[in-house]
Structure formats: C-alpha cells, structure tokens
Design an enzyme around this catalytic site. Structure first.
Site, PDB file in Angstrom:
ATOM      1  N   LYS A 152      -1.363  -9.815 -17.603  1.00 50.15           N
ATOM      2  CA  LYS A 152      -1.357  -8.456 -18.131  1.00 50.15           C
ATOM      3  C   LYS A 152      -0.026  -7.795 -17.798  1.00 50.15           C
ATOM      4  CE  LYS A 152      -4.352  -5.771 -16.269  1.00 50.15           C
ATOM      5  NZ  LYS A 152      -4.140  -4.465 -15.703  1.00 50.15           N
ATOM      6  N   ASP A 208      -6.147  -8.410  -5.314  1.00 59.12           N
ATOM      7  CA  ASP A 208      -6.440  -8.777  -6.708  1.00 59.12           C
ATOM      8  C   ASP A 208      -6.928 -10.225  -6.756  1.00 59.12           C
ATOM      9  OD1 ASP A 208      -6.687  -8.449  -9.472  1.00 59.12           O
ATOM     10  OD2 ASP A 208      -4.633  -9.076  -9.869  1.00 59.12           O
TER      11      ASP A 208
END
Ligand SMILES: Nc1ncnc2c1ncn2[C@@H]1O[C@H](COP(=O)(O)OP(=O)(O)O)[C@@H](O)[C@H]1O
Ligand SMILES: [Mg+2]
Length: 304
Positions: A96, A215
């Site tokens: 992303k 993450d």
C-alpha cells in the site's frame, strides 16, 4: 546502469536541491546548481521531460520539478556511488505504501522505495507550500522519514532478530538483503506449532531490544530456510510508546488469528503475551482489564 548520463543525474540532483526553495525550479537555478551551461541544461531538461522524469510548468519563467520517478533514480545512483548496488532488477512486491525491486550488490538485495503520503498529501500540497517552516514536498518528506525509521529499526534489530540485513538508505529508499521464500500466507507449513513458536520468539527478542513491530501479520513474515523472517518495520514503535501494549497485543492477535484460521491452533492471547514478555500470569491478568482502550487508538497513532 540506470540509462541516464552523469549529467542527467546532476540535473535531477540540482532540481532536488532547488526544490528546497522553489516550487518550480527555474532553469538558471538548475544551471547554477549543476554547474552546467544554460543552453545545455535547457536541452537536457527537454529530454528528461520527454522521458517523464521531470515535470515542468510555464509561468513567467519555465520551471521544473521532480516526482518519485526521479527521486527513485537519485536514490539508486546514491547506492551505486556507495558501492552497495551493482544491478537493478524486477519488481518483486507492491504494498500500500511501497514498491520493492530486486537488485544485486553484495548478494541479492531488495530495494524498497517508500511511497507514504503521496495521495494523502497531494491535495493539501498547495496550501502547505505557503506555510513557513513546512517541508515544501511533504510527501517526499513523509516517505524519507518512513525509510529512515525503518532502516534505524532494522539496524537495531539485526542480527539478533530475524530481519533482512539492512544495507543502505538514501532519501525514501532502502536496500536490504533479499529474503528468498514465500510469505507466511502463501505456504502450508508442515510444522505450524513450531513456526508459531519461532515467530513468538522473534517478537520476544524484538521486545527485549525495545521494539514493537506494530504491523505484524502473515503478510509481513517471510518463511525462508532458516525459519521466519520479519519484514516491513517503518511503523515500529519503542516499547515505551504510550500505545505499546495495545500495539503488541494487536500484533500477537493478528498472528494468532492466522494460525487459528489456517491451522486450527488455538492459543489464547494471554499465553502469547506471557511467552513474549516472559512475565508471570498474575501480571498479564492485571493488564487484561485495560483492554478496552485497544479499539479507541486504532485510528490514532498507527501508520500516520
Ligand atoms: N527483504 C525482502 N526480501 C524479499 N521480499 C521483500 C523484502 N522486503 C519486501 N519484500 C516484498 O515486498 C512486499 C512489500 O514490502 P513491505 O516491506 O511489506 O512493504 P509494505 O509496507 O508496502 O507492505 C512484501 O510483501 C514482500 O513481498
Ligand atoms: Mg508489508
């Protein structure tokens, strides 16, 4: 190697410098900063424009600026200059907020270009350009900050934690060891219990060094011959971060959820916490009551 001459690179680099003070850098400034004569600069910039490596705008003067494509090249040429990189290859990953390519240096490398902030900053760019003290190109600033953070974290962790060896950083780009193997979500493990234990051991070691990934998921764990390797660290936080515990719990919950869904391994979050913190059960239970805060911070401190 990059299909650009030394002069082209010094023009791009001059525009990069000029952008600290100009939104659109006039050719005479490019000429001054690069030390190349004006007619040559104009001719070369025309060619770079054709190659889409520079953008230009005609106002009362003709001004130039550069975007990620040129910054990528400047970072790569820096890696070459530092003798860290000798060949550049195929794209191997798109996230992303990054693009990753294969490369060669001392062994096989992965070059990760951060792309943080490009879309989110684009629309407020004009506004920010006029505010004093703000970076003129906030998206590049955000991407470089992410790369710097990721590189620093990896240098702290390597080789104690199983992360790719960090090799070099320039601007928004970092070069690191290429990890050969599939991501955790793309293989079927023969001994998932053992792999989960190994992953928790890496989380524990990182925590001991004061770092929480923040993450962590099956997408950011690559399984190579030596076991799990954890990648993608730009958003990592220090263990003293106000949301450290929530972030650690979320990391663990992501991993546990994956192993439960795919392999039917059920490990309570408390047990995983106990393993990574090596704390007594009493201490872990005491913290359980504070779990409601987890939801509230999801929007906040993460991946800003
Ligand atoms: N060191 C590496 N070795 C091999 N592949 C990598 C490496 N770093 C990144 N990749 C590939 O690039 C993808 C994106 O990189 P990642 O660091 O996870 O960034 P993002 O934040 O964009 O997810 C990864 O999912 C992986 O496929
Ligand atoms: Mg990732």
């Amino acid at each position: 190697m990059l299909g650009l001459s030394k002069e082209d690179l010094s023009l791009l680099s001059a525009i990069e410098t000029g952008m600290k003070t100009h939104e659109w850098v006039p050719t005479f400034v490019v000429s001054e900063l690069s030390g190349l004569p004006d007619p040559k600069v104009q001719f070369r910039l025309g060619q770079l424009f054709e190659k889409k490596l520079v953008e230009r705008e005609k106002m009362h003067y003709l001004g130039y600026r550069i975007d990620f494509a040129a910054y990528d090249l400047l970072a790569l040429s820096d890696f070459v200059k530092q003798e860290k990189l000798s060949a550049f290859g195929e794209k191997i990953g798109v996230g992303k907020e990054s693009v990753v390519y294969e490369a060669l240096g001392a062994g096989r490398l992965a070059v990760k270009f951060h792309r943080q902030g490009r879309s989110s900053f684009k629309h407020i760019r004009r506004l920010r350009d006029h505010l004093d003290g703000r970076p003129r190109i906030p998206w590049l600033y955000a991407a470089a900050l992410a790369a710097r953070r990721e590189f620093a974290v990896m240098e702290t962790l390597y080789p104690t934690v199983s992360v790719p060896r960090p090799v070099a950083r320039s601007r928004h780009a970092l070069a690191m060891e290429l990890v050969e193997g599939p991501a955790l979500n793309r293989i079927t493990l023969s001994d998932p219990e053992n792999e989960l234990e190994l992953i928790l051991a890496e989380v524990a070691t990182a925590l001991k060094l004061g770092i929480i990934h923040a993450d962590l998921s099956e997408f950011n764990i690559i399984i190579d011959d030596c076991g799990p390797r954890i990648i993608d660290w730009p958003q990592a936080v220090d263990a003293g971060h106000p949301h450290a515990r929530e972030l650690l719990e979320r990391d663990l919950a992501n991993v546990l959820r994956f192993f439960e869904r795919k392999y039917r391994i059920e490990m309570p979050l408390d047990r995983a916490l106990q393993i990574v913190k090596k704390t007594e059960p009493a201490q872990v239970q005491e913290k359980e009551t504070e779990q409601e805060t987890e939801k509230g911070m999801e929007q906040g401190a993460l991946r800003s």
